[in-house]
Design an enzyme around this catalytic site. Sequence first.
Site, PDB file in Angstrom:
ATOM      1  N   ASN A   9       0.729  -1.100  -0.051  1.00 38.40           N
ATOM      2  CA  ASN A   9      -0.072  -0.089  -0.098  1.00 38.40           C
ATOM      3  C   ASN A   9       0.935   1.432  -0.075  1.00 38.40           C
ATOM      4  O   ASN A   9       1.500   1.646   1.107  1.00 38.40           O
ATOM      5  CB  ASN A   9      -0.972  -0.014   1.302  1.00 38.40           C
ATOM      6  CG  ASN A   9      -1.578   1.214   1.327  1.00 38.40           C
ATOM      7  OD1 ASN A   9      -2.025   2.148   0.358  1.00 38.40           O
ATOM      8  ND2 ASN A   9      -2.168   1.574   2.637  1.00 38.40           N
ATOM      9  N   TRP A  10       0.889   1.872  -1.131  1.00 37.63           N
ATOM     10  CA  TRP A  10       1.935   2.992  -1.379  1.00 37.63           C
ATOM     11  C   TRP A  10       1.266   4.224  -0.621  1.00 37.63           C
ATOM     12  O   TRP A  10       2.025   5.270  -0.630  1.00 37.63           O
ATOM     13  CB  TRP A  10       2.194   3.177  -2.872  1.00 37.63           C
ATOM     14  CG  TRP A  10       3.240   2.251  -3.249  1.00 37.63           C
ATOM     15  CD1 TRP A  10       3.793   1.152  -2.615  1.00 37.63           C
ATOM     16  CD2 TRP A  10       3.614   2.425  -4.508  1.00 37.63           C
ATOM     17  NE1 TRP A  10       4.788   0.708  -3.581  1.00 37.63           N
ATOM     18  CE2 TRP A  10       4.661   1.340  -4.624  1.00 37.63           C
ATOM     19  CE3 TRP A  10       3.604   3.315  -5.756  1.00 37.63           C
ATOM     20  CZ2 TRP A  10       5.476   0.876  -5.780  1.00 37.63           C
ATOM     21  CZ3 TRP A  10       4.344   2.818  -6.771  1.00 37.63           C
ATOM     22  CH2 TRP A  10       5.320   1.803  -6.942  1.00 37.63           C
ATOM     23  N   LYS A  11       0.060   4.190  -0.232  1.00 36.49           N
ATOM     24  CA  LYS A  11      -0.387   5.343   0.136  1.00 36.49           C
ATOM     25  C   LYS A  11      -0.327   6.520  -0.516  1.00 36.49           C
ATOM     26  O   LYS A  11      -0.588   6.559  -1.916  1.00 36.49           O
ATOM     27  CB  LYS A  11       0.071   5.826   1.772  1.00 36.49           C
ATOM     28  CG  LYS A  11      -0.162   4.599   2.548  1.00 36.49           C
ATOM     29  CD  LYS A  11       0.175   4.603   4.127  1.00 36.49           C
ATOM     30  CE  LYS A  11      -0.116   3.357   4.743  1.00 36.49           C
ATOM     31  NZ  LYS A  11       0.208   3.664   6.251  1.00 36.49           N
ATOM     32  N   HIS A  96      -9.348   1.174   5.189  1.00 30.60           N
ATOM     33  CA  HIS A  96      -8.045   1.423   5.813  1.00 30.60           C
ATOM     34  C   HIS A  96      -8.344   2.689   7.023  1.00 30.60           C
ATOM     35  O   HIS A  96      -9.065   3.471   6.910  1.00 30.60           O
ATOM     36  CB  HIS A  96      -7.230   2.104   4.890  1.00 30.60           C
ATOM     37  CG  HIS A  96      -5.707   2.087   5.104  1.00 30.60           C
ATOM     38  ND1 HIS A  96      -5.137   2.987   6.219  1.00 30.60           N
ATOM     39  CD2 HIS A  96      -4.753   1.004   5.302  1.00 30.60           C
ATOM     40  CE1 HIS A  96      -4.096   2.611   6.478  1.00 30.60           C
ATOM     41  NE2 HIS A  96      -3.604   1.439   5.975  1.00 30.60           N
ATOM     42  N   GLY A 171       2.905   2.268  10.724  1.00 26.17           N
ATOM     43  CA  GLY A 171       3.845   3.437  10.701  1.00 26.17           C
ATOM     44  C   GLY A 171       4.480   3.780  11.977  1.00 26.17           C
ATOM     45  O   GLY A 171       5.283   4.752  12.133  1.00 26.17           O
ATOM     46  N   GLY A 226       5.078   1.459   4.544  1.00 27.40           N
ATOM     47  CA  GLY A 226       6.264   1.972   4.157  1.00 27.40           C
ATOM     48  C   GLY A 226       7.383   1.169   3.617  1.00 27.40           C
ATOM     49  O   GLY A 226       8.028   1.567   2.783  1.00 27.40           O
TER      50      GLY A 226
END
Length: 241
Positions: A9-11, A96, A171, A226
């Site tokens: 998940n690159w956000k 999310h 995170g 990340g």
Amino acid sequence: MRKKVIAGNWKMYKTQAETSEFLLNFLHTLEETPEDREIVLCVPFTDLGILSKSLHGSRVQLGAQNVHWEEQGAYTGEISGPMLTEIGVRYVVIGHSERRQYFNETDETVNLRLKAAQRYGLTPILCVGESKQQRDALETESLIISQLAKGLVDVDQNNLIIAYEPIWAIGTGDTCESIEANRVIGLIRSQLSNPDVPIQYGGSVKPNNIDEIMAQPEIDGALVGGASLEPGSFARIVNYQ
């Protein structure tokens, strides 16, 4: 046999140029990745087009980070199922914790998005998980059971992935102990009508803990934040031992 799914998940990271550079350093690392592992990149909307072309014929499936419940309409800033499937998107992250926290996503809107994803041929990745405050208050189990009960109304469990993401571990570098993650994921599975739904763990997944995470019997994959942004790091996670 439950499918193993490793999704990045690159956000809100990576321009198209950065995405192309990532692929140059990542795709060749999959030559010996076991065939039974599904690899997904869930990327910002602006990266979907370039990835759709670049991933054609590769081991990697394309994923988006949201989908609206209507096919079209006056929903500024949203994106529909047909818009995603047209460019080859197969998966979509829904619910999310960041969507719930910052954009007022509720279990009810999560449910609408889940059903829309399936209606248009996408496989949703439903995220559930508790905050540090909820865990400390011993509300983990009741919260997750409630999220599942409300989120999965009329959802086809034959086309579904669930990700358990304890919010306090996202995170922060504070990974949920693998045995505890396995316990909660077992609880999630006990609430499902289809026991073969793949259930991932997410929350500070890194190269140095992926082997232990994937050794747990209830865990079927990982939703990686990340650590999915760096090719070598994500390659080590995808090629867990």
